[in-house]
Design a protein around this motif. Structure first.
Motif, PDB file in Angstrom:
ATOM      1  N   ALA A  55       0.843  -1.199   0.000  1.00 61.56           N
ATOM      2  CA  ALA A  55       0.000   0.000   0.000  1.00 61.56           C
ATOM      3  C   ALA A  55       0.878   1.249   0.000  1.00 61.56           C
ATOM      4  O   ALA A  55       0.593   2.221  -0.721  1.00 61.56           O
ATOM      5  CB  ALA A  55      -0.937   0.000   1.202  1.00 61.56           C
ATOM      6  N   LEU A  56       1.957   1.248   0.796  1.00 65.81           N
ATOM      7  CA  LEU A  56       2.873   2.386   0.814  1.00 65.81           C
ATOM      8  C   LEU A  56       3.539   2.572  -0.554  1.00 65.81           C
ATOM      9  O   LEU A  56       3.663   3.690  -1.057  1.00 65.81           O
ATOM     10  CB  LEU A  56       3.936   2.206   1.896  1.00 65.81           C
ATOM     11  CG  LEU A  56       3.453   2.352   3.348  1.00 65.81           C
ATOM     12  CD1 LEU A  56       4.575   1.999   4.325  1.00 65.81           C
ATOM     13  CD2 LEU A  56       2.963   3.762   3.601  1.00 65.81           C
ATOM     14  N   LEU A  57       3.993   1.463  -1.139  1.00 66.38           N
ATOM     15  CA  LEU A  57       4.616   1.543  -2.464  1.00 66.38           C
ATOM     16  C   LEU A  57       3.626   2.055  -3.509  1.00 66.38           C
ATOM     17  O   LEU A  57       3.979   2.874  -4.366  1.00 66.38           O
ATOM     18  CB  LEU A  57       5.163   0.176  -2.885  1.00 66.38           C
ATOM     19  CG  LEU A  57       6.477  -0.245  -2.250  1.00 66.38           C
ATOM     20  CD1 LEU A  57       6.810  -1.681  -2.640  1.00 66.38           C
ATOM     21  CD2 LEU A  57       7.594   0.682  -2.661  1.00 66.38           C
ATOM     22  N   LEU A  58       2.384   1.557  -3.419  1.00 64.78           N
ATOM     23  CA  LEU A  58       1.356   2.017  -4.355  1.00 64.78           C
ATOM     24  C   LEU A  58       1.128   3.517  -4.211  1.00 64.78           C
ATOM     25  O   LEU A  58       1.089   4.246  -5.204  1.00 64.78           O
ATOM     26  CB  LEU A  58       0.052   1.248  -4.134  1.00 64.78           C
ATOM     27  CG  LEU A  58      -1.128   1.686  -5.004  1.00 64.78           C
ATOM     28  CD1 LEU A  58      -0.821   1.423  -6.471  1.00 64.78           C
ATOM     29  CD2 LEU A  58      -2.394   0.971  -4.571  1.00 64.78           C
ATOM     30  N   ALA A  59       1.024   3.983  -2.969  1.00 66.50           N
ATOM     31  CA  ALA A  59       0.824   5.418  -2.732  1.00 66.50           C
ATOM     32  C   ALA A  59       2.023   6.211  -3.257  1.00 66.50           C
ATOM     33  O   ALA A  59       1.860   7.275  -3.878  1.00 66.50           O
ATOM     34  CB  ALA A  59       0.618   5.683  -1.243  1.00 66.50           C
ATOM     35  N   GLU A  60       3.224   5.679  -3.026  1.00 68.03           N
ATOM     36  CA  GLU A  60       4.436   6.367  -3.495  1.00 68.03           C
ATOM     37  C   GLU A  60       4.463   6.441  -5.024  1.00 68.03           C
ATOM     38  O   GLU A  60       4.756   7.494  -5.600  1.00 68.03           O
ATOM     39  CB  GLU A  60       5.671   5.631  -2.977  1.00 68.03           C
ATOM     40  CG  GLU A  60       6.980   6.281  -3.356  1.00 68.03           C
ATOM     41  CD  GLU A  60       8.172   5.511  -2.817  1.00 68.03           C
ATOM     42  OE1 GLU A  60       9.241   5.632  -3.428  1.00 68.03           O
ATOM     43  OE2 GLU A  60       8.025   4.793  -1.809  1.00 68.03           O
ATOM     44  N   ALA A  65       3.638   9.245 -10.102  1.00 66.41           N
ATOM     45  CA  ALA A  65       2.923   9.360 -11.376  1.00 66.41           C
ATOM     46  C   ALA A  65       2.267  10.739 -11.481  1.00 66.41           C
ATOM     47  O   ALA A  65       2.318  11.373 -12.545  1.00 66.41           O
ATOM     48  CB  ALA A  65       1.869   8.252 -11.494  1.00 66.41           C
ATOM     49  N   ARG A  66       1.675  11.204 -10.392  1.00 65.71           N
ATOM     50  CA  ARG A  66       1.075  12.547 -10.412  1.00 65.71           C
ATOM     51  C   ARG A  66       2.147  13.610 -10.623  1.00 65.71           C
ATOM     52  O   ARG A  66       1.972  14.550 -11.406  1.00 65.71           O
ATOM     53  CB  ARG A  66       0.316  12.811  -9.108  1.00 65.71           C
ATOM     54  CG  ARG A  66      -1.029  12.112  -9.012  1.00 65.71           C
ATOM     55  CD  ARG A  66      -1.841  12.605  -7.813  1.00 65.71           C
ATOM     56  NE  ARG A  66      -1.146  12.477  -6.545  1.00 65.71           N
ATOM     57  CZ  ARG A  66      -1.188  11.396  -5.760  1.00 65.71           C
ATOM     58  NH1 ARG A  66      -1.891  10.344  -6.117  1.00 65.71           N
ATOM     59  NH2 ARG A  66      -0.522  11.370  -4.626  1.00 65.71           N
ATOM     60  N   ASP A  67       3.264  13.457  -9.908  1.00 70.30           N
ATOM     61  CA  ASP A  67       4.371  14.419 -10.083  1.00 70.30           C
ATOM     62  C   ASP A  67       4.892  14.398 -11.506  1.00 70.30           C
ATOM     63  O   ASP A  67       5.177  15.444 -12.089  1.00 70.30           O
ATOM     64  CB  ASP A  67       5.504  14.106  -9.103  1.00 70.30           C
ATOM     65  CG  ASP A  67       5.119  14.368  -7.650  1.00 70.30           C
ATOM     66  OD1 ASP A  67       4.091  15.035  -7.422  1.00 70.30           O
ATOM     67  OD2 ASP A  67       5.848  13.893  -6.749  1.00 70.30           O
TER      68      ASP A  67
END
Length: 161
Positions: A55-60, A65-67
């Motif tokens: 979950a942390l990796l996904l959020a990162e 991706a947004r950045d």
């Protein structure tokens, strides 16, 4: 009392269970089940830990991706601004080029007009001199006439040129 096979089977089962209890098979089975439960608990804890890491990796990665999307938009915007600036610069350069070429053409035309006027004046002067020579030669005679014609011709040439 008569004992049949069922009775002996029951007595054998009870003796077997007592023997198993005496040997501690139930403790061994309990330990094995406890060990298995502990292993399952460890696996569940590991799965929970892995899930939280995922979950942390996904959020990162979503943040990255947004950045990256924001950065890509910024790059595209910058490229658009640069392209517009280059287009404006090219337009200005082309206008300057056309203006310079027009000015050069106008200068050449003016120069050609000036040369043509000089040629017309020169030709007019030559014709005037020739006409004056003929007229004066016809009207005046002798050495004085020749001298007067020559000085008049030189005077006309000097004034017209």
């Amino acid at each position: 009392m008569e004992f049949d096979a069922t009775f002996y089977a029951l007595v054998g089962l009870i003796l077997f269970l007592v023997l198993l209890g005496y040997l501690g098979v139930h403790k061994t089975i309990g330990k094995a089940l406890d060990n298995r439960a502990g292993a399952i608990a460890k696996e569940l804890d590991e799965a929970k830990r892995l899930r939280s890491e995922a979950a942390l990796l996904l959020a990162e990665y979503q943040k990255k991706a947004r950045d990256a999307e924001v950065e890509a938009r910024a790059i595209v915007d910058q490229a658009s601004r640069e392209a517009a600036a280059l287009a404006e610069e090219a337009k200005t350069a082309m206008e300057d080029y056309v203006t310079r070429r027009t000015k050069m053409a106008e200068d050449k035309i003016t120069q050609a007009e000036h040369v043509a006027m000089q040629e017309v004046r020169s030709l007019s002067a030559d014709l005037a001199v020739a006409a004056a020579e003929k007229i004066l030669a016809a009207r005046l005679k002798g050495d004085a006439a020749a001298e007067l014609v020559t000085s008049a011709i030189n005077d006309v040439r000097n004034r017209l040129n």
